[in-house]
Design a protein around this motif. Structure first.
Motif, short mmCIF file in Angstrom:
data_model
loop_
_atom_site.label_atom_id
_atom_site.label_comp_id
_atom_site.label_asym_id
_atom_site.label_seq_id
_atom_site.Cartn_x
_atom_site.Cartn_y
_atom_site.Cartn_z
N HIS A 48 -20.62 73.54 -35.36
CA HIS A 48 -20.47 72.41 -34.45
C HIS A 48 -21.83 71.77 -34.20
N MET A 51 -21.94 65.59 -34.44
CA MET A 51 -20.53 65.20 -34.47
C MET A 51 -20.34 63.73 -34.83
N PHE A 84 -18.61 62.15 -29.57
CA PHE A 84 -17.65 63.16 -29.13
C PHE A 84 -16.26 62.54 -29.03
N SER A 100 -16.76 59.53 -26.45
CA SER A 100 -17.74 60.10 -25.53
C SER A 100 -19.10 60.07 -26.22
N ARG A 142 -16.10 63.55 -19.83
CA ARG A 142 -15.96 63.18 -21.25
C ARG A 142 -14.50 63.03 -21.66
N ASP A 143 -14.30 62.49 -22.84
CA ASP A 143 -13.03 62.43 -23.55
C ASP A 143 -12.04 61.42 -22.99
N GLU A 204 -10.89 69.01 -20.52
CA GLU A 204 -11.31 68.21 -21.66
C GLU A 204 -10.07 67.52 -22.23
N ARG A 229 -10.72 79.10 -24.11
CA ARG A 229 -10.17 77.77 -23.94
C ARG A 229 -8.67 77.81 -24.26
N TYR A 258 -6.10 74.11 -29.64
CA TYR A 258 -6.87 73.49 -28.57
C TYR A 258 -6.99 71.98 -28.81
N ALA A 259 -7.33 71.28 -27.72
CA ALA A 259 -7.68 69.86 -27.77
C ALA A 259 -6.66 68.98 -28.48
N TRP A 275 -6.10 71.01 -32.70
CA TRP A 275 -7.17 71.63 -33.49
C TRP A 275 -6.90 73.12 -33.55
C1 FRU Z 1 -13.19 69.77 -27.06
C2 FRU Z 1 -14.56 69.17 -27.00
C3 FRU Z 1 -14.54 67.84 -26.27
C4 FRU Z 1 -15.77 67.17 -26.82
C5 FRU Z 1 -15.75 67.60 -28.25
C6 FRU Z 1 -17.11 67.78 -28.87
O1 FRU Z 1 -13.06 70.70 -28.09
O2 FRU Z 1 -15.48 70.06 -26.39
O3 FRU Z 1 -14.56 67.97 -24.88
O4 FRU Z 1 -15.72 65.77 -26.68
O5 FRU Z 1 -15.06 68.84 -28.29
O6 FRU Z 1 -17.00 68.09 -30.22
#
Ligand code: FRU
Length: 485
Positions: A48, A51, A84, A100, A142-143, A204, A229, A258-259, A275
């Motif tokens: 990571h 990005m 992000f 973000s 964020r997001d 998030e 998470r 997640y996400a 994800w």
């Molecule tokens: C969620 C996250 C978001 C952020 C992104 C960064 O997995 O942490 O909150 O914008 O990933 O890669």
């Protein structure tokens, strides 16, 4: 051109580029006849960092095209250290991405935008922040998630608050350009609810789905001190800019999900991609040089009882190839039902019969039977148990058992347990008729074919009816110059 990856764990029908790191789905939008799926992407390595937004698009969810990178950090700019997460909307002849802006010298990741006027092939960043300052009291920010509702644009931003509450902050706009802050749509202190579904310190990637006067707020819970998470969903409804939330439940019962992000499709469906991260040691990830994948697209519906249900998008039936397994019967021991390749789509009805009877569906991935993924019926608990403790002979793969409520399992005979299992090389997605899901990664070391078995346990019989089809790879068109290997 079809993608036939050499790495036996690289999926064929789950979106991701051939190499490097990916995380959240981003920028999901339908525009000019295409579903657009962007994602957090490091084009330089399997970790990571750096990005960017990678980008796929498809007219039908089956044929995909990888486009050039959508977003790239601008050296010295507001997003110098990363673009992000966020989403995108179609506004007539253009798409606007909201994301973000990450800089290591700033705690917040304020909202900025980029737009595309050529159906996502090229994007122009605005170069300045759209919403430069988080509202007072935020300690994480964020997001953005933007959607159109009742003639105006609305936006949620994920946050944590200094008073310990997580919040999804609401903004509104007439023109996508000028935004008014309306306050928290929902704010919550972490509270114990359904096991594992605490709502955490920070949220998030908030996502909001609404239909017929009901709503559901999907939140990715960030709370380093209270466990991994996880993603929760609050059913509920909106009243004057505030979300009246019912108790949250887990959106997915697996360890590797997640996400997730939503895409409102033009036919009225809500599609969702999540994800799925790696469940193996980083050293192995560095060796193979890729990490993460996006789940299958799922259709999400709000049921009458307020629950949120997921199932694979109907289009995915189009990936079914040859029928590999057709088997029905009853066993008091182990029945070998047939063999499948490393990517398959399976449906099963399981009926443990007799007092104390249990049973499992087993995907055996080594000839000697030592390596397998097990899906056990636990009638006493009313759960299905997915056990990956023996799913890889490589000690660098993570194990664990994971439970998914399956009320049908409490009964025997009368209500068979139905499930759909989609396996794609190193990812398994389990779907129940209740709309519950469980997503996990596993890393078989034995080459396919794999064996499907029905196994009775607990001294009873197991009735079974199982069908399995090979899962064909997505068709990938074009080879965008999207990678920086
Ligand atoms: C969620 C996250 C978001 C952020 C992104 C960064 O997995 O942490 O909150 O914008 O990933 O890669």
């Amino acid at each position: 051109m079809s993608v036939m990856p050499a790495d036996p764990h690289l999926p064929v029908a789950h979106l991701r580029p051939p190499r490097n790191w990916i995380n959240d789905p981003n920028g999901l939008a339908f525009h000019e006849g295409h579903y657009h799926v962007c994602f957090q992407y490091n084009p330089y390595g399997p970790e990571h960092a750096n990005m960017h937004w990678g980008h796929f698009r498809s007219p039908d969810l089956l044929t995909w095209e990888e486009l050039p990178l959508a977003l790239t950090p601008t050296p010295g700019g507001e997003d110098a250290d990363g673009c992000f997460s966020g989403n995108a909307v179609s506004d007539g002849d253009r798409m606007v991405a909201f994301y973000s802006a990450f800089r290591t010298d700033r705690w917040a990741q304020p909202v900025t935008t980029a737009e595309s006027r050529d159906n996502g092939v090229t994007w122009t960043p605005r170069g300045s922040l759209l919403i430069p300052e988080p509202p007072a009291g935020a300690t994480m920010y964020r997001d953005p998630y933007v959607w159109r509702e009742a003639g105006r644009w609305r936006m949620l931003v994920g946050s944590a608050q200094a008073d310990g509450r997580a919040a999804a902050l609401l903004y509104e706009s007439e023109d996508l350009e000028h935004w008014d802050y309306r306050g928290p749509f929902l704010a919550r202190t972490p509270q114990p609810v359904a096991p594992g579904a605490d709502t955490g310190l920070g949220w998030e990637c908030p996502q909001y789905l609404h239909a017929n006067g009901r709503g559901a707020l999907i939140l990715s819970v960030w709370d380093p001190e209270r466990g991994p998470r996880r993603t929760v969903v609050h059913p509920g409804r909106e009243e004057a800019g505030r979300f009246l939330a019912d108790a949250p439940v887990l959106l997915d019962h697996g360890p590797d999900f997640y996400a997730p992000a939503l895409l409102p499709a033009p036919d009225g469906r809500w599609l969702l991609w999540g994800w799925s991260w790696e469940a193996r040691d980083p050293e192995w990830v560095r060796e193979v040089c890729w990490a993460g994948l996006l789940t299958l697209p799922r259709e999400v519906t709000l049921a009458e009882d307020g629950s949120v249900r997921q199932r694979p998008a109907a289009e995915l039936l189009g990936l079914r190839g040859e029928r590999a397994v057709t088997a029905a019967g009853v066993t008091s021991g182990t029945a070998v039902l047939g063999t499948v390749g490393g990517s398959f789509d399976l449906t099963a009805r399981l009926e443990p019969r007799g007092a104390g009877a249990a049973g499992s569906l087993r995907v055996v991935t080594s000839a000697d039977g030592a390596e397998y993924l097990d899906i056990r019926v636990d009638p006493a608990a009313g759960e299905l148990v997915v056990d990956r403790d023996h799913a890889s002979l490589d000690p660098r793969a993570h194990g664990g058992t994971y439970r998914i409520p399956c009320p049908e399992a409490e009964t025997t005979c009368d209500d068979p347990i139905e499930l759909r299992l989609v396996v794609d090389r190193s990812v398994a997605e389990l779907y129940l008729p209740s709309g519950r899901t469980l997503t996990l990664r596993f890393y078989p070391t034995g080459g396919s074919p794999w064996r499907i078995e029905a196994r009775a346990a607990g001294g009873g019989h197991l009735g079974y009816a199982v069908g399995a089809w090979g899962l064909r790879p997505y068709t990938m068109q074009g080879t965008a110059d999207a990678h920086a290997h």
